[in-house]
Design a protein around this motif. Sequence first.
Motif, PDB file in Angstrom:
ATOM      1  N   ILE A 151       0.835  -1.199   0.000  1.00  0.00           N
ATOM      2  CA  ILE A 151       0.000   0.000   0.000  1.00  0.00           C
ATOM      3  C   ILE A 151       0.871   1.249   0.000  1.00  0.00           C
ATOM      4  N   GLY A 152       0.559   2.134  -0.936  1.00  0.00           N
ATOM      5  CA  GLY A 152       1.304   3.379  -1.083  1.00  0.00           C
ATOM      6  C   GLY A 152       1.554   3.682  -2.543  1.00  0.00           C
ATOM      7  N   ARG A 153       2.226   4.789  -2.773  1.00  0.00           N
ATOM      8  CA  ARG A 153       2.542   5.255  -4.127  1.00  0.00           C
ATOM      9  C   ARG A 153       4.006   4.956  -4.411  1.00  0.00           C
ATOM     10  N   TRP A 154       4.261   4.229  -5.489  1.00  0.00           N
ATOM     11  CA  TRP A 154       5.600   3.792  -5.857  1.00  0.00           C
ATOM     12  C   TRP A 154       6.014   4.455  -7.169  1.00  0.00           C
ATOM     13  N   ARG A 155       7.254   4.849  -7.271  1.00  0.00           N
ATOM     14  CA  ARG A 155       7.817   5.503  -8.455  1.00  0.00           C
ATOM     15  C   ARG A 155       8.300   4.447  -9.430  1.00  0.00           C
ATOM     16  N   ILE A 156       7.755   4.415 -10.645  1.00  0.00           N
ATOM     17  CA  ILE A 156       8.238   3.467 -11.661  1.00  0.00           C
ATOM     18  C   ILE A 156       9.596   3.966 -12.145  1.00  0.00           C
ATOM     19  N   VAL A 157      10.627   3.168 -11.903  1.00  0.00           N
ATOM     20  CA  VAL A 157      11.994   3.568 -12.252  1.00  0.00           C
ATOM     21  C   VAL A 157      12.509   2.867 -13.506  1.00  0.00           C
ATOM     22  N   ALA A 158      11.870   1.773 -13.911  1.00  0.00           N
ATOM     23  CA  ALA A 158      12.315   1.063 -15.113  1.00  0.00           C
ATOM     24  C   ALA A 158      11.181   0.216 -15.661  1.00  0.00           C
ATOM     25  N   SER A 201      12.567  12.796  -2.571  1.00  0.00           N
ATOM     26  CA  SER A 201      12.392  14.246  -2.707  1.00  0.00           C
ATOM     27  C   SER A 201      12.809  14.734  -4.088  1.00  0.00           C
ATOM     28  N   THR A 202      13.680  14.004  -4.803  1.00  0.00           N
ATOM     29  CA  THR A 202      14.094  14.426  -6.139  1.00  0.00           C
ATOM     30  C   THR A 202      13.084  14.032  -7.214  1.00  0.00           C
ATOM     31  N   ASP A 203      12.105  13.195  -6.872  1.00  0.00           N
ATOM     32  CA  ASP A 203      11.064  12.813  -7.834  1.00  0.00           C
ATOM     33  C   ASP A 203      10.009  13.896  -7.912  1.00  0.00           C
TER      34      ASP A 203
END
Length: 111
Positions: free
Chosen positions: A5-12, A109-111
């Motif tokens: 559960i949560g928001r995940w950053r797609i990195v690849a 924080s850089t996203d």
Amino acid sequence: MAPLIGRWRIVAMSTWDRDAIDLVEPGFIEFARGGTGQFGFIAVHGALDCRPAERDGRVGVEFTWDGDTEGDQVSGRGWATLVDDVTVEGHLFFHQGDDSSFRAKPFTSTD
């Protein structure tokens, strides 16, 4: 499903590079309580209908999704698992179209 559960950053993704993934906004996949969620990458946005599932002994979900890309309706299915505390891996399938594996990490924080 709780650890996902949560928001995940797609990195690849296996089908698209990082510039494409982040075309409109930073690519993401989000899992919410109640078996819902959403994702966005390139110009695709989708709503998830999730079910808890275990893959290779890992906590995960299988889902169907419904959404749009540049105004055209699209749908599909997919799955995701928690590889470790900071990595989600999975696969998205477009109905009668493309598919791609993906890797996601927590937003920074850089996203």
